[in-house]
Design a protein around this motif. Structure first.
Motif, PDB file in Angstrom:
ATOM      1  N   ASP A  24       0.815  -1.219   0.000  1.00  0.00           N
ATOM      2  CA  ASP A  24       0.000   0.000   0.000  1.00  0.00           C
ATOM      3  C   ASP A  24       0.850   1.271   0.000  1.00  0.00           C
ATOM      4  N   LEU A  25       1.952   1.257  -0.736  1.00  0.00           N
ATOM      5  CA  LEU A  25       2.779   2.453  -0.828  1.00  0.00           C
ATOM      6  C   LEU A  25       2.038   3.557  -1.585  1.00  0.00           C
ATOM      7  N   THR A  26       2.202   4.773  -1.111  1.00  0.00           N
ATOM      8  CA  THR A  26       1.643   5.917  -1.843  1.00  0.00           C
ATOM      9  C   THR A  26       2.543   6.227  -3.035  1.00  0.00           C
TER      10      THR A  26
ATOM     11  N   ILE B 282      10.938   6.102   5.137  1.00  0.00           N
ATOM     12  CA  ILE B 282       9.903   6.260   4.116  1.00  0.00           C
ATOM     13  C   ILE B 282       8.577   5.629   4.550  1.00  0.00           C
ATOM     14  N   LEU B 283       8.643   4.483   5.202  1.00  0.00           N
ATOM     15  CA  LEU B 283       7.437   3.730   5.532  1.00  0.00           C
ATOM     16  C   LEU B 283       6.725   4.280   6.761  1.00  0.00           C
TER      17      LEU B 283
ATOM     18  N   GLN C 144       5.764   7.634  -1.688  1.00  0.00           N
ATOM     19  CA  GLN C 144       6.613   6.585  -1.110  1.00  0.00           C
ATOM     20  C   GLN C 144       7.276   5.766  -2.217  1.00  0.00           C
ATOM     21  N   THR C 145       6.525   5.465  -3.252  1.00  0.00           N
ATOM     22  CA  THR C 145       7.071   4.696  -4.371  1.00  0.00           C
ATOM     23  C   THR C 145       8.215   5.447  -5.040  1.00  0.00           C
ATOM     24  N   ARG C 146       8.043   6.752  -5.224  1.00  0.00           N
ATOM     25  CA  ARG C 146       9.097   7.558  -5.839  1.00  0.00           C
ATOM     26  C   ARG C 146      10.357   7.545  -4.983  1.00  0.00           C
ATOM     27  N   ARG C 147      10.183   7.716  -3.684  1.00  0.00           N
ATOM     28  CA  ARG C 147      11.335   7.730  -2.783  1.00  0.00           C
ATOM     29  C   ARG C 147      12.015   6.352  -2.711  1.00  0.00           C
ATOM     30  N   MET C 148      11.214   5.287  -2.750  1.00  0.00           N
ATOM     31  CA  MET C 148      11.789   3.945  -2.739  1.00  0.00           C
ATOM     32  C   MET C 148      12.607   3.693  -4.003  1.00  0.00           C
TER      33      MET C 148
END
Length: 236
Positions: A110-112, A199-200, A115-119
Motif C-alpha cells: 500500500d505504498l503511496t 519512508i514507511l 513513497q514509491t518515488r522515494r523507494m
C-alpha cells in the motif's frame, strides 16, 4: 591492520551470542505479528516502540560482528555457524542490501505515489553502492591470484626470511582490504534499512521487519535441515 589468529573462545563467544540472537529474533517476529494485528488504543506508540527495539536488536548484531571482524575477518566471509545454504546467499559477509528492497516490495502493498518515488531513489542508490563494492571484491579476488603472491605461495616450503616477511605483508594487506569491504557493505546494509524505515509508516515498517525476520529464520531452518540430512550417519 594486523589480525591475530582467532582465539577459540572468541569464536565460541560469537557463536553463543548468535544463537541467543536468533532466539530473540524469533521472539521479535512473534511480537511483530501480534502488533500488526493489534487494535490497541495506543497502537501507534506501541508500534514505534517495537520498531526501535527491533532495530536495536539488529544494531547489536552488527556491533558483535564488527568485533569478530577485527579479530578474524576471514571467518565472516565463510562463517562456520551458518548452514551451507545460508553461506551460499552471502555477499560481502551478509545479505545483499537490495534484498531488503525486494522484501519491502513483497511485504508492503500500500505504498503511496510519493513513497514509491522515494523507494525508487533508494533502489538506485543501493544498486550503485552494491556495484562499487562488487567491483572492489573482484579486485580483491584478482589480487589473491596476482603473480607475486602466487609465486610466494608455491614456494612456501622453501622461502627465506625476507620472503616470509613479504608474504606476511601481502596477507596483512589483503585482510585489511577485506575488513574495509565488510565495513562498507555493513554500512550500506544499515543505511538502506534506515532509509526504508524513514519512508514507511509504522505499520508498514512492522510488516517489512516481520517479513525480513521471517525470511532469515526460514532460510536458516531450511539450511540447517538440509545440512543435517546430508551429514554422515553417526555425525551430530
Amino acid at each position: 591492520m594486523a589480525q591475530n589468529p582467532t582465539e577459540p573462545n572468541v569464536l565460541e563467544r560469537f557463536v553463543t551470542f548468535f544463537q541467543g540472537w536468533l532466539v530473540r529474533q524469533q521472539s521479535f517476529l512473534e511480537q511483530l505479528h501480534h502488533s500488526i494485528s493489534s487494535e490497541s488504543a495506543n497502537e501507534v506508540n506501541q508500534q514505534k516502540s517495537l520498531i526501535v527495539q527491533v532495530l536495536a536488536h539488529y544494531q547489536e548484531y552488527y556491533e558483535e560482528k564488527a568485533k569478530l571482524a577485527r579479530q578474524d575477518v576471514l571467518l565472516l566471509f565463510c562463517p562456520p555457524w551458518l548452514s551451507s545454504f545460508e553461506r551460499a546467499l552471502l555477499w560481502a559477509a551478509g545479505y545483499k542490501p537490495s534484498l531488503i528492497l525486494r522484501i519491502v516490495d513483497g511485504a508492503v502493498k500500500d505504498l503511496t505515489d510519493e513513497q514509491t518515488r522515494r523507494m525508487e531513489e533508494v533502489k538506485a542508490e543501493t544498486k550503485n553502492g552494491e556495484k562499487e563494492l562488487t567491483e572492489t571484491l573482484a579486485r580483491l579476488q584478482q589480487s589473491v591470484a596476482a603473480p607475486p603472491l602466487v609465486a610466494l605461495a608455491r614456494r612456501i616450503g622453501r622461502i627465506m626470511d625476507g620472503e616470509i616477511s613479504s608474504l606476511d605483508s601481502a596477507i596483512e594487506a589483503l585482510m585489511t582490504s577485506m575488513l574495509r569491504v565488510l565495513e562498507d557493505a555493513d554500512s550500506l546494509r544499515k543505511s538502506t534499512v534506515s532509509k526504508v524505515v524513514e519512508i514507511l509508516s509504522p505499520v508498514q515498517t512492522l510488516k517489512f521487519l516481520a517479513a525480513a525476520a521471517q525470511f532469515q529464520l526460514q532460510v536458516r531452518r531450511w539450511g540447517m535441515e538440509r545440512d543435517s540430512q546430508k551429514a554422515p550417519t553417526g555425525v551430530v
